[in-house]
Design a protein around this motif. Structure first.
Motif, mmCIF file in Angstrom:
data_model
loop_
_atom_site.group_PDB
_atom_site.id
_atom_site.type_symbol
_atom_site.label_atom_id
_atom_site.label_comp_id
_atom_site.label_asym_id
_atom_site.label_seq_id
_atom_site.Cartn_x
_atom_site.Cartn_y
_atom_site.Cartn_z
ATOM 1 N N ASP A 198 0.975 -0.911 -0.542
ATOM 2 C CA ASP A 198 0.000 0.296 0.168
ATOM 3 C C ASP A 198 1.258 1.200 -0.029
ATOM 4 O O ASP A 198 1.812 1.368 0.465
ATOM 5 N N TRP A 199 0.440 1.949 -0.659
ATOM 6 C CA TRP A 199 1.428 3.778 -0.802
ATOM 7 C C TRP A 199 -0.401 4.851 -1.230
ATOM 8 O O TRP A 199 -0.395 4.856 -1.195
ATOM 9 N N VAL A 200 0.327 5.779 -0.196
ATOM 10 C CA VAL A 200 -0.644 6.863 -0.169
ATOM 11 C C VAL A 200 0.153 7.932 -1.292
ATOM 12 O O VAL A 200 1.152 8.429 -1.394
ATOM 13 N N VAL A 201 -0.942 8.310 -1.794
ATOM 14 C CA VAL A 201 -0.653 9.445 -3.281
ATOM 15 C C VAL A 201 -0.198 10.927 -2.573
ATOM 16 O O VAL A 201 -1.204 11.261 -1.863
ATOM 17 N N GLU A 202 1.099 11.754 -2.110
ATOM 18 C CA GLU A 202 0.698 12.923 -1.604
ATOM 19 C C GLU A 202 1.443 13.700 -3.252
ATOM 20 O O GLU A 202 2.011 13.599 -3.414
ATOM 21 N N CYS A 203 0.136 14.784 -3.124
ATOM 22 C CA CYS A 203 0.335 15.389 -4.420
ATOM 23 C C CYS A 203 0.798 16.651 -4.336
ATOM 24 O O CYS A 203 1.139 17.465 -2.995
ATOM 25 N N VAL A 204 2.148 17.091 -5.567
ATOM 26 C CA VAL A 204 2.987 18.157 -4.882
ATOM 27 C C VAL A 204 2.775 19.625 -5.618
ATOM 28 O O VAL A 204 2.409 20.466 -4.803
ATOM 29 N N GLU A 205 1.981 18.883 -7.087
ATOM 30 C CA GLU A 205 1.835 20.198 -7.591
ATOM 31 C C GLU A 205 0.219 20.758 -7.396
ATOM 32 O O GLU A 205 -1.216 21.605 -8.789
ATOM 33 N N SER A 206 -0.745 19.314 -7.112
ATOM 34 C CA SER A 206 -2.439 19.246 -6.783
ATOM 35 C C SER A 206 -2.768 19.473 -5.647
ATOM 36 O O SER A 206 -2.331 18.759 -4.904
ATOM 37 N N SER A 207 -3.953 19.340 -5.189
ATOM 38 C CA SER A 207 -4.719 19.602 -3.660
ATOM 39 C C SER A 207 -5.703 19.006 -3.989
ATOM 40 O O SER A 207 -6.223 18.643 -3.660
ATOM 41 N N GLY A 208 -6.269 18.121 -5.632
ATOM 42 C CA GLY A 208 -7.257 18.038 -5.584
ATOM 43 C C GLY A 208 -7.096 16.180 -6.376
ATOM 44 O O GLY A 208 -7.163 14.937 -5.412
ATOM 45 N N VAL A 209 -6.287 15.915 -7.646
ATOM 46 C CA VAL A 209 -6.621 14.250 -7.499
ATOM 47 C C VAL A 209 -5.167 14.343 -8.781
ATOM 48 O O VAL A 209 -4.199 15.175 -8.893
ATOM 49 N N TRP A 210 -4.202 13.233 -8.806
ATOM 50 C CA TRP A 210 -3.186 12.824 -9.439
ATOM 51 C C TRP A 210 -3.377 12.206 -10.793
ATOM 52 O O TRP A 210 -4.986 12.167 -11.207
ATOM 53 N N ARG A 211 -3.294 13.596 -11.333
ATOM 54 C CA ARG A 211 -3.234 13.953 -12.780
ATOM 55 C C ARG A 211 -1.646 13.400 -13.726
ATOM 56 O O ARG A 211 -0.789 13.727 -13.267
ATOM 57 N N ARG A 212 -2.014 12.863 -15.701
ATOM 58 C CA ARG A 212 -0.826 13.201 -15.672
ATOM 59 C C ARG A 212 0.249 14.067 -16.088
ATOM 60 O O ARG A 212 -0.161 15.130 -15.969
ATOM 61 N N GLY A 213 1.368 14.238 -15.911
ATOM 62 C CA GLY A 213 2.518 15.198 -16.044
ATOM 63 C C GLY A 213 2.443 15.783 -14.384
ATOM 64 O O GLY A 213 3.165 16.838 -14.734
ATOM 65 N N GLU A 214 2.080 15.810 -13.444
ATOM 66 C CA GLU A 214 1.351 16.826 -12.365
ATOM 67 C C GLU A 214 3.450 16.015 -11.190
ATOM 68 O O GLU A 214 2.455 14.682 -11.216
ATOM 69 N N THR A 215 3.639 16.239 -10.299
ATOM 70 C CA THR A 215 4.673 15.919 -9.798
ATOM 71 C C THR A 215 3.930 15.597 -8.508
ATOM 72 O O THR A 215 2.665 16.326 -7.755
ATOM 73 N N VAL A 216 4.155 13.908 -7.953
ATOM 74 C CA VAL A 216 3.276 13.488 -6.286
ATOM 75 C C VAL A 216 4.609 13.168 -5.648
ATOM 76 O O VAL A 216 5.692 12.250 -6.886
ATOM 77 N N ARG A 217 4.109 12.464 -4.869
ATOM 78 C CA ARG A 217 5.543 11.130 -4.607
ATOM 79 C C ARG A 217 4.057 10.252 -3.768
ATOM 80 O O ARG A 217 3.257 10.116 -3.471
ATOM 81 N N LEU A 218 5.185 9.407 -3.554
ATOM 82 C CA LEU A 218 4.342 7.893 -2.927
ATOM 83 C C LEU A 218 4.697 7.475 -1.780
ATOM 84 O O LEU A 218 5.441 7.427 -1.407
ATOM 85 N N LYS A 219 4.298 7.968 -0.618
ATOM 86 C CA LYS A 219 4.454 6.967 0.438
ATOM 87 C C LYS A 219 4.320 5.857 1.103
ATOM 88 O O LYS A 219 2.562 5.190 1.063
ATOM 89 N N HIS A 220 4.952 4.895 1.481
ATOM 90 C CA HIS A 220 4.649 3.209 1.777
ATOM 91 C C HIS A 220 3.917 3.352 3.258
ATOM 92 O O HIS A 220 4.527 4.191 4.687
ATOM 93 N N VAL A 221 2.816 2.699 2.980
ATOM 94 C CA VAL A 221 2.164 3.366 4.500
ATOM 95 C C VAL A 221 2.964 2.612 5.817
ATOM 96 O O VAL A 221 2.651 3.281 6.486
ATOM 97 N N GLN A 222 3.138 0.980 5.720
ATOM 98 C CA GLN A 222 3.472 0.295 6.615
ATOM 99 C C GLN A 222 4.918 0.900 7.240
ATOM 100 O O GLN A 222 4.765 1.141 8.344
ATOM 101 N N THR A 223 5.877 1.505 6.772
ATOM 102 C CA THR A 223 6.761 2.058 6.721
ATOM 103 C C THR A 223 7.095 3.336 7.109
ATOM 104 O O THR A 223 8.080 4.218 7.658
ATOM 105 N N GLY A 224 6.437 4.417 6.050
ATOM 106 C CA GLY A 224 6.570 6.103 6.385
ATOM 107 C C GLY A 224 7.349 6.366 5.469
ATOM 108 O O GLY A 224 8.003 7.550 5.193
ATOM 109 N N GLY A 225 8.287 5.828 4.649
ATOM 110 C CA GLY A 225 9.018 6.479 3.882
ATOM 111 C C GLY A 225 8.533 6.822 2.445
ATOM 112 O O GLY A 225 7.607 5.925 1.913
ATOM 113 N N TYR A 226 9.275 7.540 1.520
ATOM 114 C CA TYR A 226 9.058 7.792 0.250
ATOM 115 C C TYR A 226 9.441 6.994 -0.544
ATOM 116 O O TYR A 226 10.475 7.052 -0.770
ATOM 117 N N LEU A 227 8.987 6.811 -1.922
ATOM 118 C CA LEU A 227 9.385 6.099 -2.892
ATOM 119 C C LEU A 227 10.682 6.882 -3.730
ATOM 120 O O LEU A 227 10.018 8.207 -3.748
#
Length: 231
Positions: A155-184
């Motif tokens: 499981d990974w949480v989508v954390e948006c960098v360029e948007s506050s709503g929806v993950w879109r193609r070409g927009e920067t995001v981060r993926l945070k691993h749920v169990q460990t709290g580390g970022y991909l």
């Protein structure tokens, strides 16, 4: 898993024919199949990849996820976006008593919102992007593997960098691993080559994929080309 994958292929083919979103910035949706790039990996476009190679220095023994320069002939860089793990292997989307404990999508073509939890399954190998408390081989961060089974380590949480709503193609995001709290993430300094891996390295010129607590440019990624389901 095989049954679910077969159903996905049929549904995706049908939806793609009549309702694929071909706009410049489509929303990433559950059921979409996309490529993912690392934003700050230097010259060339590095894609998240199921390497089918293992950490020869130890580790979990699972196949490693890595980053590799874009190659149109490569079929292991496409990732199926799926809902968070909910413990029922023969049901793709959580419903009723099977509902996931995380906020996630509940139907195909539902937009992935900032803060949603997802899984990523490699379209070629059917393994899940996975992490755990195991050291990565080059940088001694946390290993990122591609796991044949299914559990909450997918499981990974989508954390948006360029948007506050929806993950879109070409927009920067981060993926945070749920169990460990580390970022991909990845770094050009953590490359498999003759010096770090040996002359016969099976992962030559791949970048190591890792998770780490740091929330910086090394963890910035983007969704790229793929099949974006839209109804």
């Amino acid at each position: 898993m095989n049954r679910i994958f077969a159903i996905f292929v049929l549904v995706a083919a049908a939806l793609h024919r009549c309702a694929a979103d071909d706009s410049d910035t489509p929303a990433v949706t559950c059921g979409s199949a996309i490529k993912i790039t690392h934003v700050k990996s230097g010259a060339g476009k590095y894609l998240l990849f199921d390497s089918e190679g293992k950490n020869r220095q130890g580790g979990s023994g699972q196949h490693l996820a890595t980053w590799l320069r874009d190659d149109p002939s490569n079929n292991r860089a496409m990732w199926w976006i799926r809902p968070a793990h909910h413990g029922v292997d023969d049901t793709e989307y959580p419903t009723g008593g099977d509902a996931s404990k995380h906020r996630t999508c509940h139907r195909a073509a539902e937009e992935v919102k900032c803060g949603d939890t997802i899984r990523l399954t490699n379209m070629a190998t059917r393994r899940q992007l996975h992490s755990h408390q195991v050291k990565s081989p080059l940088s001694n961060q946390q290993e990122v593997s591609v796991y044949e089974g299914q559990d909450f380590g997918d499981d990974w949480v989508v954390e948006c960098v360029e948007s506050s709503g929806v993950w879109r193609r070409g927009e920067t995001v981060r993926l945070k691993h749920v169990q460990t709290g580390g970022y991909l993430g990845a770094s050009p300094e953590a490359e498999f080559n003759e010096r770090t891996c040996g002359r016969n390295c099976p992962l030559m010129h791949h970048l190591e994929s890792f998770t780490r607590g740091g929330k910086d440019h090394l963890s910035e990624i983007r969704a790229e080309q793929g099949i974006y389901l839209h109804i």
